[in-house]
Design a protein around this motif. Sequence first.
Motif, PDB file in Angstrom:
ATOM      1  N   ASP A   8       3.762   2.990 -26.337  1.00 23.14           N
ATOM      2  CA  ASP A   8       4.382   2.922 -27.566  1.00 23.14           C
ATOM      3  C   ASP A   8       3.553   3.984 -28.476  1.00 23.14           C
ATOM      4  O   ASP A   8       3.371   3.548 -29.462  1.00 23.14           O
ATOM      5  CB  ASP A   8       4.341   1.503 -27.816  1.00 23.14           C
ATOM      6  N   HIS A  10       5.283   6.399 -29.748  1.00 23.84           N
ATOM      7  CA  HIS A  10       6.352   6.581 -30.772  1.00 23.84           C
ATOM      8  C   HIS A  10       6.325   7.767 -31.676  1.00 23.84           C
ATOM      9  O   HIS A  10       6.391   7.752 -32.889  1.00 23.84           O
ATOM     10  CB  HIS A  10       6.426   5.244 -31.628  1.00 23.84           C
ATOM     11  N   ASP A  34       7.980   4.631 -24.367  1.00 23.21           N
ATOM     12  CA  ASP A  34       8.206   4.741 -25.741  1.00 23.21           C
ATOM     13  C   ASP A  34       7.242   5.835 -26.241  1.00 23.21           C
ATOM     14  O   ASP A  34       6.397   5.727 -27.068  1.00 23.21           O
ATOM     15  CB  ASP A  34       8.255   3.451 -26.727  1.00 23.21           C
ATOM     16  N   HIS A  62      13.092   3.174 -26.401  1.00 23.75           N
ATOM     17  CA  HIS A  62      13.352   4.260 -27.462  1.00 23.75           C
ATOM     18  C   HIS A  62      13.602   5.723 -26.634  1.00 23.75           C
ATOM     19  O   HIS A  62      14.368   6.498 -27.228  1.00 23.75           O
ATOM     20  CB  HIS A  62      12.354   4.233 -28.474  1.00 23.75           C
ATOM     21  N   HIS A 114       7.730  -0.954 -18.946  1.00 19.16           N
ATOM     22  CA  HIS A 114       7.526  -0.882 -20.466  1.00 19.16           C
ATOM     23  C   HIS A 114       7.613  -2.411 -20.950  1.00 19.16           C
ATOM     24  O   HIS A 114       6.815  -2.455 -21.750  1.00 19.16           O
ATOM     25  CB  HIS A 114       8.586   0.074 -20.929  1.00 19.16           C
ATOM     26  N   HIS A 147       5.776  -2.570 -25.044  1.00 16.20           N
ATOM     27  CA  HIS A 147       7.230  -2.918 -25.909  1.00 16.20           C
ATOM     28  C   HIS A 147       6.949  -3.865 -27.076  1.00 16.20           C
ATOM     29  O   HIS A 147       7.720  -3.619 -28.077  1.00 16.20           O
ATOM     30  CB  HIS A 147       8.016  -3.578 -24.763  1.00 16.20           C
ATOM     31  N   HIS A 149       4.079  -4.230 -29.009  1.00  9.60           N
ATOM     32  CA  HIS A 149       3.085  -3.420 -29.732  1.00  9.60           C
ATOM     33  C   HIS A 149       1.996  -4.468 -30.219  1.00  9.60           C
ATOM     34  O   HIS A 149       1.445  -4.212 -31.215  1.00  9.60           O
ATOM     35  CB  HIS A 149       3.836  -2.802 -31.035  1.00  9.60           C
TER      36      HIS A 149
HETATM   37 ZN    ZN Z   1       7.904   0.590 -28.746  1.00  9.51          ZN
END
Ligand code: ZN
Length: 241
Positions: A8, A10, A34, A62, A114, A147, A149
């Motif tokens: 993640d 991001h 992600d 994402h 994920h 996923h 976080h």
């Molecule tokens: Zn995420």
Amino acid sequence: MQVLVISDIHGNLTALDTVLADAGEHDAVWCLGDLVGYGPDPNECIERVRALPDLTCLVGNHDKAAIGEIDISAFNVDARQAINWTGHALSPAGRDYLLGLPERVEHGPYTLVHASPRQPVWEYILDRHIAAQNFNYFNTPYCLVGHTHLPILYIQTDGVVLDRRPNYDELLALGDERMIINPGSVGQPRDSNPDAAYALLDTDTQCWEFRRVPYDIAETQQRMAGHGLPPRLIARLEKGW
Ligand code: ZN
């Protein structure tokens, strides 16, 4: 083998670079998906991750959303806006890279996904009960997920599942009990601690280490504002939610 476990990111390059500098030497990198969404640097994060040594990288929701592979109507307004921005910002090379990422990989005693082994892109493992059901959906002793976080460890022991928050000062020997482990998020932590989260795994000694590192949040926020990304997404980084 020393493995850097990240998830993640991001699109937060400042957080990613800080983690890479903090992690020290490693032989391989497992990235749990992600790479993009929310943050200002999708292409830069993809380039950085692709160049890491002996990389295994999974696809996240994402990542799929940014390349139009899944319907984003279930995303909230801010996430949708960020995904639309990310989709437009992605380079053709970045898009191709995300398109080729797998949903599930096994490395020896570790299954990597994920979200969850039951639904590799979607399901949030947010409590012991959901974790307990998911132990039936992988065959290896351990499963690594991202996923939510939220860094956490679920342990299956004598038919029950316990959860354990990270202790950042300890090396955890994984042992004989089956586990689902989440290293937390590099680029958008949600456990009220804004520091970037990641983990180190020594596959020879089977030792896991949860880690946190502060990064220059204001730098990421400035780039987000420059791209006109939603104010709530900018503000949440410094609060860690
Ligand atoms: Zn995420």
